[in-house]
Design a protein around this motif. Sequence first.
Motif, PDB file in Angstrom:
ATOM      1  N   ILE A  36     -50.230  64.739 124.244  1.00 36.80           N
ATOM      2  CA  ILE A  36     -48.431  66.248 123.516  1.00 36.80           C
ATOM      3  C   ILE A  36     -47.861  64.441 123.632  1.00 36.80           C
ATOM      4  CG2 ILE A  36     -46.970  67.295 124.631  1.00 36.80           C
ATOM      5  CD1 ILE A  36     -49.135  68.845 125.234  1.00 36.80           C
ATOM      6  N   ILE A  37     -47.873  63.809 124.752  1.00 37.30           N
ATOM      7  CA  ILE A  37     -46.587  62.223 124.563  1.00 37.30           C
ATOM      8  C   ILE A  37     -46.416  61.976 123.809  1.00 37.30           C
ATOM      9  CG2 ILE A  37     -45.419  60.093 125.454  1.00 37.30           C
ATOM     10  CD1 ILE A  37     -46.049  62.016 128.453  1.00 37.30           C
ATOM     11  N   TYR A  38     -48.132  61.639 123.251  1.00 37.67           N
ATOM     12  CA  TYR A  38     -48.260  60.302 122.576  1.00 37.67           C
ATOM     13  C   TYR A  38     -48.026  61.790 120.976  1.00 37.67           C
ATOM     14  CZ  TYR A  38     -51.109  58.288 118.711  1.00 37.67           C
ATOM     15  OH  TYR A  38     -51.011  57.566 117.352  1.00 37.67           O
ATOM     16  N   LEU A  39     -47.982  62.431 121.122  1.00 39.72           N
ATOM     17  CA  LEU A  39     -47.545  62.946 119.487  1.00 39.72           C
ATOM     18  C   LEU A  39     -46.351  62.967 119.782  1.00 39.72           C
ATOM     19  CD1 LEU A  39     -49.363  67.383 119.683  1.00 39.72           C
ATOM     20  CD2 LEU A  39     -49.366  65.551 118.418  1.00 39.72           C
ATOM     21  N   PHE A  40     -45.738  62.835 120.454  1.00 44.70           N
ATOM     22  CA  PHE A  40     -43.958  62.646 120.090  1.00 44.70           C
ATOM     23  C   PHE A  40     -43.490  61.366 120.372  1.00 44.70           C
ATOM     24  CE2 PHE A  40     -44.306  67.063 122.016  1.00 44.70           C
ATOM     25  CZ  PHE A  40     -43.984  67.656 120.730  1.00 44.70           C
ATOM     26  N   SER A  41     -44.565  60.274 120.477  1.00 49.09           N
ATOM     27  CA  SER A  41     -43.722  58.984 120.372  1.00 49.09           C
ATOM     28  C   SER A  41     -44.602  58.207 119.773  1.00 49.09           C
ATOM     29  CB  SER A  41     -43.882  58.650 121.983  1.00 49.09           C
ATOM     30  OG  SER A  41     -45.440  58.411 122.200  1.00 49.09           O
ATOM     31  N   THR A  42     -45.482  58.281 119.447  1.00 52.28           N
ATOM     32  CA  THR A  42     -46.894  57.095 119.041  1.00 52.28           C
ATOM     33  C   THR A  42     -46.772  55.971 118.937  1.00 52.28           C
ATOM     34  OG1 THR A  42     -44.740  56.973 117.038  1.00 52.28           O
ATOM     35  CG2 THR A  42     -45.985  58.631 116.662  1.00 52.28           C
ATOM     36  N   GLU A  43     -46.731  55.762 120.252  1.00 54.74           N
ATOM     37  CA  GLU A  43     -47.267  54.964 120.877  1.00 54.74           C
ATOM     38  C   GLU A  43     -48.482  54.482 121.433  1.00 54.74           C
ATOM     39  OE1 GLU A  43     -47.151  50.976 123.074  1.00 54.74           O
ATOM     40  OE2 GLU A  43     -44.774  51.892 121.797  1.00 54.74           O
ATOM     41  N   VAL A  44     -49.584  54.016 120.994  1.00 54.12           N
ATOM     42  CA  VAL A  44     -50.667  53.768 121.183  1.00 54.12           C
ATOM     43  C   VAL A  44     -51.138  54.071 122.420  1.00 54.12           C
ATOM     44  CG1 VAL A  44     -52.762  52.985 120.453  1.00 54.12           C
ATOM     45  CG2 VAL A  44     -51.534  52.337 119.390  1.00 54.12           C
ATOM     46  N   THR A  45     -50.216  53.364 123.516  1.00 53.22           N
ATOM     47  CA  THR A  45     -50.834  53.648 125.243  1.00 53.22           C
ATOM     48  C   THR A  45     -51.129  54.518 125.964  1.00 53.22           C
ATOM     49  OG1 THR A  45     -49.563  51.779 125.145  1.00 53.22           O
ATOM     50  CG2 THR A  45     -49.786  52.295 126.636  1.00 53.22           C
ATOM     51  N   TRP A  46     -50.471  55.553 125.091  1.00 60.40           N
ATOM     52  CA  TRP A  46     -50.509  57.340 125.872  1.00 60.40           C
ATOM     53  C   TRP A  46     -52.029  57.058 125.301  1.00 60.40           C
ATOM     54  CZ3 TRP A  46     -47.759  58.304 129.371  1.00 60.40           C
ATOM     55  CH2 TRP A  46     -46.608  57.866 129.645  1.00 60.40           C
ATOM     56  N   THR A  47     -52.240  56.929 124.317  1.00 60.56           N
ATOM     57  CA  THR A  47     -53.824  57.809 123.725  1.00 60.56           C
ATOM     58  C   THR A  47     -55.259  56.561 124.610  1.00 60.56           C
ATOM     59  OG1 THR A  47     -54.208  58.646 121.738  1.00 60.56           O
ATOM     60  CG2 THR A  47     -55.040  56.286 121.870  1.00 60.56           C
ATOM     61  N   ARG A  48     -54.502  55.445 124.498  1.00 57.09           N
ATOM     62  CA  ARG A  48     -55.387  54.938 125.265  1.00 57.09           C
ATOM     63  C   ARG A  48     -55.558  55.603 126.958  1.00 57.09           C
ATOM     64  NH1 ARG A  48     -54.258  49.090 122.742  1.00 57.09           N
ATOM     65  NH2 ARG A  48     -55.589  49.471 121.337  1.00 57.09           N
ATOM     66  N   ALA A  49     -54.708  55.828 127.269  1.00 56.17           N
ATOM     67  CA  ALA A  49     -54.307  55.806 128.810  1.00 56.17           C
ATOM     68  C   ALA A  49     -55.608  57.860 128.794  1.00 56.17           C
ATOM     69  CB  ALA A  49     -53.476  56.105 129.396  1.00 56.17           C
ATOM     70  N   ALA A  50     -55.459  58.081 127.912  1.00 51.86           N
ATOM     71  CA  ALA A  50     -55.747  59.441 127.750  1.00 51.86           C
ATOM     72  C   ALA A  50     -57.117  59.675 127.537  1.00 51.86           C
ATOM     73  CB  ALA A  50     -55.007  59.954 126.433  1.00 51.86           C
ATOM     74  N   SER A  51     -58.055  58.353 127.218  1.00 52.82           N
ATOM     75  CA  SER A  51     -59.196  58.432 126.738  1.00 52.82           C
ATOM     76  C   SER A  51     -59.946  57.470 128.330  1.00 52.82           C
ATOM     77  CB  SER A  51     -59.484  57.314 125.579  1.00 52.82           C
ATOM     78  OG  SER A  51     -59.095  55.836 126.077  1.00 52.82           O
ATOM     79  N   TRP A  52     -59.558  57.118 128.500  1.00 46.92           N
ATOM     80  CA  TRP A  52     -59.826  56.368 129.886  1.00 46.92           C
ATOM     81  C   TRP A  52     -59.635  57.738 130.985  1.00 46.92           C
ATOM     82  CZ3 TRP A  52     -62.436  52.634 131.212  1.00 46.92           C
ATOM     83  CH2 TRP A  52     -62.095  51.529 130.593  1.00 46.92           C
ATOM     84  N   LEU A  53     -58.793  58.394 131.257  1.00 48.80           N
ATOM     85  CA  LEU A  53     -58.682  59.164 131.992  1.00 48.80           C
ATOM     86  C   LEU A  53     -60.157  60.458 131.646  1.00 48.80           C
ATOM     87  CD1 LEU A  53     -54.809  60.450 132.081  1.00 48.80           C
ATOM     88  CD2 LEU A  53     -56.164  59.446 134.434  1.00 48.80           C
TER      89      LEU A  53
END
Length: 144
Positions: A36-53
């Motif tokens: 959800i944070i990535y939806l609003f910030s488009t910072e790739v780090t959030w999606t990478r962190a989500a995939s690790w989680l």
Amino acid sequence: MTSQVIPRRSSLAVAVYALLNPLPVGFFVAAWIFDIIYLFSTEVTWTRAASWLIVIGLIIAIIPRIINLIQVWSGVSYPQGSPIKIHFWAWLVAIVLTIFNAFIHTRDAWGVVPTGVILSTLVVILMLFANVQLAVRDRAVREL
């Protein structure tokens, strides 16, 4: 007169299950929040962190499911619609959805957005439903 069979469970299995069962919920909720944070910030780090989680949560989720599979389906027959069986099946569906979600999260960041967030939301809803229905129905049985 009917006698109720009380299942004998391994103390070690119960301890490992109780220790590891809540952990995947935390990992999957955190991954959902990061999506959800990535939806609003488009910072790739959030999606990478989500995939690790998601991957770590999947690895941890498998052990309690195997213990639950052995305890629920071997020996003792629980009635149809038992909260324990509903809990098992809801978690199993959530884990299958999470496996698909892990594959979705291997895409590039823009490819994750709609499907990854939807799958993360469904996984969190299924896991919360499973835990809440088990707690509520188990408490109702104990009060009788």
